[in-house]
Design a protein around this motif. Sequence first.
Motif, PDB file in Angstrom:
ATOM      1  N   SER A 164     -10.511 -51.299 -50.506  1.00 40.22           N
ATOM      2  CA  SER A 164     -11.842 -51.508 -51.070  1.00 40.22           C
ATOM      3  C   SER A 164     -12.336 -50.290 -51.848  1.00 40.22           C
ATOM      4  N   SER A 165     -11.749 -49.136 -51.636  1.00 45.54           N
ATOM      5  CA  SER A 165     -12.167 -47.942 -52.365  1.00 45.54           C
ATOM      6  C   SER A 165     -11.349 -47.756 -53.643  1.00 45.54           C
ATOM      7  N   SER A 166     -10.538 -48.720 -53.950  1.00 49.78           N
ATOM      8  CA  SER A 166      -9.651 -48.631 -55.108  1.00 49.78           C
ATOM      9  C   SER A 166     -10.438 -48.522 -56.411  1.00 49.78           C
ATOM     10  N   GLU A 167      -9.918 -47.750 -57.337  1.00 52.74           N
ATOM     11  CA  GLU A 167     -10.532 -47.637 -58.649  1.00 52.74           C
ATOM     12  C   GLU A 167      -9.834 -48.564 -59.637  1.00 52.74           C
ATOM     13  N   LEU A 168      -8.869 -49.337 -59.175  1.00 54.13           N
ATOM     14  CA  LEU A 168      -8.117 -50.227 -60.045  1.00 54.13           C
ATOM     15  C   LEU A 168      -8.956 -51.422 -60.443  1.00 54.13           C
ATOM     16  N   SER A 169      -8.505 -52.091 -61.479  1.00 52.88           N
ATOM     17  CA  SER A 169      -9.193 -53.297 -61.898  1.00 52.88           C
ATOM     18  C   SER A 169      -8.974 -54.399 -60.870  1.00 52.88           C
ATOM     19  N   ASP A 170      -9.706 -55.471 -61.039  1.00 58.15           N
ATOM     20  CA  ASP A 170      -9.579 -56.602 -60.136  1.00 58.15           C
ATOM     21  C   ASP A 170      -8.255 -57.345 -60.329  1.00 58.15           C
ATOM     22  N   ASN A 171      -7.505 -57.000 -61.367  1.00 58.76           N
ATOM     23  CA  ASN A 171      -6.255 -57.703 -61.657  1.00 58.76           C
ATOM     24  C   ASN A 171      -5.040 -57.084 -60.977  1.00 58.76           C
ATOM     25  N   ILE A 172      -5.220 -55.955 -60.323  1.00 62.06           N
ATOM     26  CA  ILE A 172      -4.093 -55.274 -59.679  1.00 62.06           C
ATOM     27  C   ILE A 172      -4.346 -55.215 -58.180  1.00 62.06           C
ATOM     28  N   ILE A 173      -3.355 -55.631 -57.424  1.00 62.19           N
ATOM     29  CA  ILE A 173      -3.460 -55.685 -55.966  1.00 62.19           C
ATOM     30  C   ILE A 173      -2.873 -54.409 -55.371  1.00 62.19           C
ATOM     31  N   THR A 174      -3.536 -53.853 -54.367  1.00 58.98           N
ATOM     32  CA  THR A 174      -2.994 -52.702 -53.647  1.00 58.98           C
ATOM     33  C   THR A 174      -2.833 -53.075 -52.175  1.00 58.98           C
ATOM     34  N   PHE A 175      -1.895 -52.441 -51.523  1.00 56.08           N
ATOM     35  CA  PHE A 175      -1.650 -52.696 -50.101  1.00 56.08           C
ATOM     36  C   PHE A 175      -1.673 -51.376 -49.344  1.00 56.08           C
ATOM     37  N   ASN A 176      -2.216 -51.425 -48.125  1.00 54.94           N
ATOM     38  CA  ASN A 176      -2.287 -50.238 -47.283  1.00 54.94           C
ATOM     39  C   ASN A 176      -1.389 -50.314 -46.069  1.00 54.94           C
ATOM     40  N   SER A 177      -0.687 -51.432 -45.893  1.00 57.56           N
ATOM     41  CA  SER A 177       0.228 -51.520 -44.763  1.00 57.56           C
ATOM     42  C   SER A 177       1.456 -52.329 -45.150  1.00 57.56           C
ATOM     43  N   THR A 178       2.559 -51.973 -44.533  1.00 55.77           N
ATOM     44  CA  THR A 178       3.816 -52.683 -44.769  1.00 55.77           C
ATOM     45  C   THR A 178       3.689 -54.132 -44.323  1.00 55.77           C
ATOM     46  N   ALA A 179       2.986 -54.374 -43.238  1.00 52.17           N
ATOM     47  CA  ALA A 179       2.821 -55.738 -42.732  1.00 52.17           C
ATOM     48  C   ALA A 179       2.087 -56.606 -43.753  1.00 52.17           C
ATOM     49  N   GLU A 180       1.021 -56.061 -44.359  1.00 55.86           N
ATOM     50  CA  GLU A 180       0.288 -56.809 -45.385  1.00 55.86           C
ATOM     51  C   GLU A 180       1.180 -57.105 -46.578  1.00 55.86           C
ATOM     52  N   TRP A 181       1.945 -56.107 -47.017  1.00 57.53           N
ATOM     53  CA  TRP A 181       2.866 -56.294 -48.130  1.00 57.53           C
ATOM     54  C   TRP A 181       3.893 -57.380 -47.796  1.00 57.53           C
ATOM     55  N   ASN A 182       4.516 -57.285 -46.627  1.00 60.71           N
ATOM     56  CA  ASN A 182       5.544 -58.258 -46.239  1.00 60.71           C
ATOM     57  C   ASN A 182       4.985 -59.674 -46.203  1.00 60.71           C
ATOM     58  N   ALA A 183       3.808 -59.844 -45.672  1.00 62.83           N
ATOM     59  CA  ALA A 183       3.194 -61.174 -45.598  1.00 62.83           C
ATOM     60  C   ALA A 183       2.941 -61.718 -47.002  1.00 62.83           C
ATOM     61  N   HIS A 184       2.437 -60.872 -47.879  1.00 64.32           N
ATOM     62  CA  HIS A 184       2.162 -61.290 -49.253  1.00 64.32           C
ATOM     63  C   HIS A 184       3.463 -61.610 -49.982  1.00 64.32           C
ATOM     64  N   PHE A 185       4.436 -60.735 -49.864  1.00 63.24           N
ATOM     65  CA  PHE A 185       5.734 -60.921 -50.524  1.00 63.24           C
ATOM     66  C   PHE A 185       6.383 -62.225 -50.065  1.00 63.24           C
ATOM     67  N   ASN A 186       6.397 -62.472 -48.775  1.00 63.02           N
ATOM     68  CA  ASN A 186       7.007 -63.685 -48.236  1.00 63.02           C
ATOM     69  C   ASN A 186       6.277 -64.939 -48.703  1.00 63.02           C
ATOM     70  N   ALA A 187       4.964 -64.859 -48.823  1.00 58.78           N
ATOM     71  CA  ALA A 187       4.180 -66.010 -49.275  1.00 58.78           C
ATOM     72  C   ALA A 187       4.483 -66.345 -50.732  1.00 58.78           C
ATOM     73  N   LEU A 188       4.797 -65.334 -51.521  1.00 58.13           N
ATOM     74  CA  LEU A 188       5.038 -65.555 -52.949  1.00 58.13           C
ATOM     75  C   LEU A 188       6.513 -65.749 -53.292  1.00 58.13           C
ATOM     76  N   GLU A 189       7.370 -65.640 -52.321  1.00 58.45           N
ATOM     77  CA  GLU A 189       8.808 -65.688 -52.567  1.00 58.45           C
ATOM     78  C   GLU A 189       9.250 -66.975 -53.269  1.00 58.45           C
ATOM     79  N   GLU A 190       8.583 -68.075 -52.980  1.00 58.83           N
ATOM     80  CA  GLU A 190       8.984 -69.360 -53.541  1.00 58.83           C
ATOM     81  C   GLU A 190       8.294 -69.703 -54.858  1.00 58.83           C
ATOM     82  N   THR A 191       7.350 -68.894 -55.308  1.00 60.93           N
ATOM     83  CA  THR A 191       6.658 -69.227 -56.551  1.00 60.93           C
ATOM     84  C   THR A 191       7.511 -68.820 -57.745  1.00 60.93           C
TER      85      THR A 191
END
Length: 124
Positions: free
Chosen positions: A10-37
Amino acid sequence: MGSNVFNVDSSSELSDNIITFNSTAEWNAHFNALEETHNLMVVDFTAKWCGPCKLMEPAMEEFAAKYTNAEFIKIDVDELMAVSQAFRVQALPTFILIKRGKVVERVMGVRKEELQRMIEKHTK
């Protein structure tokens, strides 16, 4: 349609179009969810102390706004070391383009034009 923004830092200075992750678990969940797209995932491996990474930030902002059918993600190698090791990131910045869970391209360094060509190649 609602925004597809999932900004974990939430403290990110990035635009709303770029996603940031703070934990490996969050990244893995997101990556796995998008694997089939069919959508392209552009992952920017970066670090706060990396000067060349900062030079590529405007390009990432521009690409994220322009290529709305792709997903742009920023991973800090110091925060998510396991993720950067899993993708064998050895230099910064490294941009890894992923489709259906597979790495389709890898661009290392400040190479805006090459990165743009690779994004265009895989978003058509």
